[in-house]
Design an enzyme around this catalytic site. Structure first.
Site, mmCIF file in Angstrom:
data_model
loop_
_atom_site.group_PDB
_atom_site.id
_atom_site.type_symbol
_atom_site.label_atom_id
_atom_site.label_comp_id
_atom_site.label_asym_id
_atom_site.label_seq_id
_atom_site.Cartn_x
_atom_site.Cartn_y
_atom_site.Cartn_z
ATOM 1 N N HIS A 254 0.832 -1.201 0.000
ATOM 2 C CA HIS A 254 0.000 0.000 0.000
ATOM 3 C C HIS A 254 0.869 1.253 0.000
ATOM 4 C CE1 HIS A 254 -3.777 -2.188 1.716
ATOM 5 N NE2 HIS A 254 -3.341 -2.695 0.580
ATOM 6 N N GLU B 90 0.796 3.854 1.899
ATOM 7 C CA GLU B 90 1.254 4.209 3.239
ATOM 8 C C GLU B 90 2.458 3.348 3.643
ATOM 9 O OE1 GLU B 90 -3.362 4.278 3.298
ATOM 10 O OE2 GLU B 90 -1.761 3.178 2.287
ATOM 11 N N CYS C 107 -6.053 1.177 5.467
ATOM 12 C CA CYS C 107 -6.634 -0.105 5.877
ATOM 13 C C CYS C 107 -6.133 -0.432 7.286
ATOM 14 C CB CYS C 107 -6.219 -1.198 4.894
ATOM 15 S SG CYS C 107 -4.480 -1.677 5.045
ATOM 16 N N CYS D 66 -2.237 -0.887 7.489
ATOM 17 C CA CYS D 66 -1.542 0.403 7.456
ATOM 18 C C CYS D 66 -1.818 1.197 8.730
ATOM 19 C CB CYS D 66 -1.944 1.201 6.221
ATOM 20 S SG CYS D 66 -1.325 0.468 4.685
#
Length: 158
Positions: free
Chosen positions: A87, A89, A115, A118
């Site tokens: 991801h 992040e 999410c 993260c």
């Protein structure tokens, strides 16, 4: 300089608008077939790192291999482990780790709400504020960020 020039009003974005616009630009590097996401980590109004979602360095991206989650008909927000990509992040935080940059008391600007995976990383990295452009279907992530007393701001123009 003329008087007219001195009195001219300049329209400047707020800091949140500025960094979110950069996150949107970073997202354009994403190779995800489902959702292009960008993240910018900032401290004291200075950019520390950026990240976008995509396959680990040196591996083929989903635009070449296809989307495993699409093939398996996995809904958004579920079964993150069945994704080829990291991801945005995660990539921003890993970039900080590679270069020895502390994220304690920083902020992260994301095109989407993080999410749960993260969110847990954000908590342990010491990031204190999350600013997002749009929502993501992960109520547990919201719960964890709230429990960790991390400020979450959803941009008004999302």
């Amino acid at each position: 300089m003329s008087k007219k020039t001195l009195n001219k009003k300049i329209s400047r974005p707020s800091w949140d608008e500025y960094f979110l616009s950069i996150a949107k630009l970073v997202a354009e590097r994403s190779t995800c077939l489902r959702r292009q996401v960008g993240a910018v980590i900032v401290k004291d109004k200075r950019i520390l790192t950026t990240g976008y979602n995509g396959a680990p360095s040196g591996l083929d991206h989903c635009d070449k291999t296809g989307c495993m989650r699409e093939k398996l008909n996995i809904p958004s927000g579920e079964r993150h482990e069945l994704c080829r990509a990291l991801h945005a992040e995660m990539n921003a935080m890993l970039q900080a780790a590679q270069y020895g940059i502390s994220l304690r008391d920083s902020m992260i600007y994301c095109t989407n709400q993080p999410c749960i995976i993260c969110a847990k990383m954000i908590i342990n990295a010491g990031i204190r504020r999350v600013v997002v452009l749009s929502d993501y279907p992960d109520e547990l992530a919201k719960k964890f960020l709230k429990e960790a007393d991390i400020e979450v701001v959803v941009a008004e123009n999302s």
